[in-house]
Design an enzyme around this catalytic site. Structure first.
Site, short mmCIF file in Angstrom:
data_model
loop_
_atom_site.label_atom_id
_atom_site.label_comp_id
_atom_site.label_asym_id
_atom_site.label_seq_id
_atom_site.Cartn_x
_atom_site.Cartn_y
_atom_site.Cartn_z
N CYS A 49 0.82 -1.21 0.00
CA CYS A 49 0.00 0.00 0.00
C CYS A 49 0.85 1.27 0.00
O CYS A 49 0.32 2.38 -0.10
CB CYS A 49 -0.95 -0.01 1.19
SG CYS A 49 -1.95 -1.51 1.23
N HIS A 99 -9.39 3.51 -0.83
CA HIS A 99 -8.02 2.99 -0.73
C HIS A 99 -7.71 2.02 -1.88
O HIS A 99 -7.56 0.82 -1.66
CB HIS A 99 -7.85 2.33 0.65
CG HIS A 99 -6.45 1.88 0.95
ND1 HIS A 99 -5.33 2.46 0.39
CD2 HIS A 99 -5.98 0.89 1.77
CE1 HIS A 99 -4.24 1.85 0.85
NE2 HIS A 99 -4.60 0.90 1.67
#
Lengths: 388, 388
Positions: free
Chosen positions: B85, B334
């Site tokens: 991420c 996200h």
């Protein structure tokens, strides 16, 4: 930019390595490189790792911190770079530039892939991720078939023969038989290739590089530091990276590796040399036709004359420009993420005069050529035994 | 090193974007950034792309040449970087360094992820590739459960409350409601969080960031060029990247984001500022506990005091250090590879005074904090409206 040198190299055996995890392979190669460089682990300032698809093959992403952690250097920056089969060639470029520009003085760079934990069908599917998934792979195209299209057109345009393709495999297997780290060490002849099963016409089984596990690693340093550690630093004197269309159908000429030619142009210019000056080369022979096309794109042969180059023995171990003394991807093996830095490991050994039975005599300048996909990413590095 | 500035930003809507392919998302964000920067496509010298797992989600690797090709800039170097991420935060670091050291003058950097083409179960499985596959994910651990372990221990050690966690989600949804690009724009209250289904005790559905599609992109340039194009260049004044153990069980203290603290230390030192000087921050709130731990690791709060910071309203839009004015990962969404540069897009808008209803008044210095996995890679950037 500062001069940068290679001071240590490491490589695992390439092959079907059932007893090793992804991390084991990278750590084995890295520790060998670090030992070879005679540096302390704690002096490594950053890590650059080429890996194509560990996410697909062994469901492990986030390779950067994983490898820093298992190498025992938690904390330092650790980058993972992906450009299909050119992943570690490009990781090497980033690592080189980071030292050349003064960001770091001493870094580790390498590549790794663990491909044999799944079936050949699954590996072929994962490899197709390097093509255009929506417009190529989705419709069933695999890499042997993409290179088969290039081969067929090259034969049509230039009269390249089936036998010339076979000679690439014969040469690379002969070289690989002299390399203890190679996946395949069996000597073959033209008939072996011509009688092997067709994979994608005109390419046969022995025209294709294997699916392999393996890792390779290199320690590079700024010149002043390099000389403290090594009596035989190998200098990086040229570096080029270019891209092409991802899909083969978008190119005006599929018989020429345009990105390779562009990357080579940049690397030659930076090194201020000509193709003629290269003493030894490791080129991206994922398929036999790729090596012939690489000869042309790298300027070792004129357009369409690559087939003649192999036929005339110019690229044999004792020829004018020995190509793939390691055995190349064809015989040494092709753990895709590991291949780019594996080529540079081989050239380092060659330029140091430490390549054993496959040593190219008196080699001073070497070229590494690493491609992703059907050539849509290409990176070329030029190394020199002598500081320039 | 040269001063480097952001001169253009672009971001797609985040959400479930069924009508867009991976490449569409990246190209949409990139063209927006290029238009915003008022540069010609042909002036872009290189591309850096953060992407975690397109190989797993949409079976497409080799993102570098793919995006260069579809953007219409075939030929130039195009790098794909992966650090779970934190992928595009780290891509941004590489792009920044390439310009700062003089390798390039004008580059495009961004991130992309297409996660909703598969089921939530599959996405959760792919996300687990950012943990230690052999020793964590293999045994069934998923990311909500890793962060749940951190949350439970933080509550035990420091008395952090369930309600404090909920307040992070409430704040970020309130901010997200003001952001037209956000995945979720619904305002919620503490009860919404406390009554939502348990995902991994003590974390509930509203403690977790969503699975999203999206892309973000930024044009950066050396200072002299930047001033030719932009009246409001935003300067990059700090950059830090650090790694930690990949597995949570190897850390001595799971209540502290060590790699984040190390990355922040480097970034603060480079920028020559203190946490106190930050006017606005985008932090990695993949789960509500992560934002509270980020407050502590970034120096906005003392160890164990993160819960009190949210309770006291310090990080609200009108507080002393507004955190996640965009809505954060929690509400903005996200799409993992896009998140790092999305944070920097938001800060750029904030520092330019162009953030509309969610504008933080008078913000001059901003901080972006992007993490991979359970914090085993972390990257911090500091931006400034004023040249330093």
């Amino acid at each position: 930019m500062r001069n940068v040198a290679i001071i240590g190299v490491g490589i695992t055996k390439f092959g079907e390595l059932w007893d090793k995890q992804l991390r084991d392979l990278f750590i084995d190669a890295s520790l060998e490189a670090i030992k070879d460089a005679k540096v302390d682990l704690k002096d490594i300032q950053a890590i650059y790792i080429g890996n194509m698809s560990a996410g697909e093959w062994v469901e492990q992403e986030h390779i950067g911190p994983l490898m820093a952690d298992y190498l025992g250097v938690r904390g330092i920056p650790s980058y993972r770079v992906e450009s299909a089969c050119a992943s570690s060639g490009i990781a090497f470029k980033l690592a080189y530039e980071a030292v050349a520009t003064g960001l770091y003085d001493l870094v580790l760079v390498g590549g790794v892939e663990k491909m044999t934990d799944v079936s050949t069908e699954e590996s072929t599917h994962h490899l197709a991720s390097a093509a255009d998934r929506e417009y190529e792979a989705f419709f069933g195209v695999t890499f042997p078939s993409l290179y088969a299209l290039m081969a067929r057109r090259h034969m049509y345009e230039y009269g390249t023969t089936r036998e010339q393709l076979a000679l690439v495999a014969v040469k690379n297997h002969r070289n690989g038989s002299l390399n203890p780290k190679a996946h395949f060490r069996n000597v073959i002849n033209i008939d072996t290739v011509l009688n092997s099963p067709i994979v994608a016409d005109p390419l046969r089984l022995f025209d294709c590089s294997p699916i392999s596990d393996g890792a390779s690693a290199i320690v590079i340093a700024s010149e002043d530091i390099a000389r403290k550690y090594s009596d035989t630093p190998i200098y990086i004197i040229g570096s080029g990276f270019a891209t092409d269309t991802i899909a083969l159908h978008d190119r005006s000429d599929i018989t020429f590796l345009w990105a390779t030619a562009e990357a080579a142009k940049k690397a030659y210019k930076m090194a201020d040399i000509e193709p003629n000056d290269i003493d030894v080369a490791e080129v991206h022979d994922c398929f036999t036709i790729a090596e012939i096309m690489a000869y042309e794109a790298l300027g070792f042969a004129e357009r369409g004359e690559g087939g003649k180059l192999i036929e005339e023995g110019v690229t044999e171990l004792d020829g004018k420009i020995p190509v793939n003394p390691s055995g190349g991807l064809k015989a040494k093996g092709h753990p895709v993420g590991a291949t780019g830095t594996a080529q540079i490991v081989e050239l380092t050994l060659q330029l140091r005069g430490e390549a054993g039975k496959r040593q190219v005599q008196g080699a001073e300048i070497g070229l590494a050529h690493n491609m992703g996909g059907s050539g849509s990413s290409a990176v070329v590095h030029i190394l020199s035994r002598v500081r320039r």
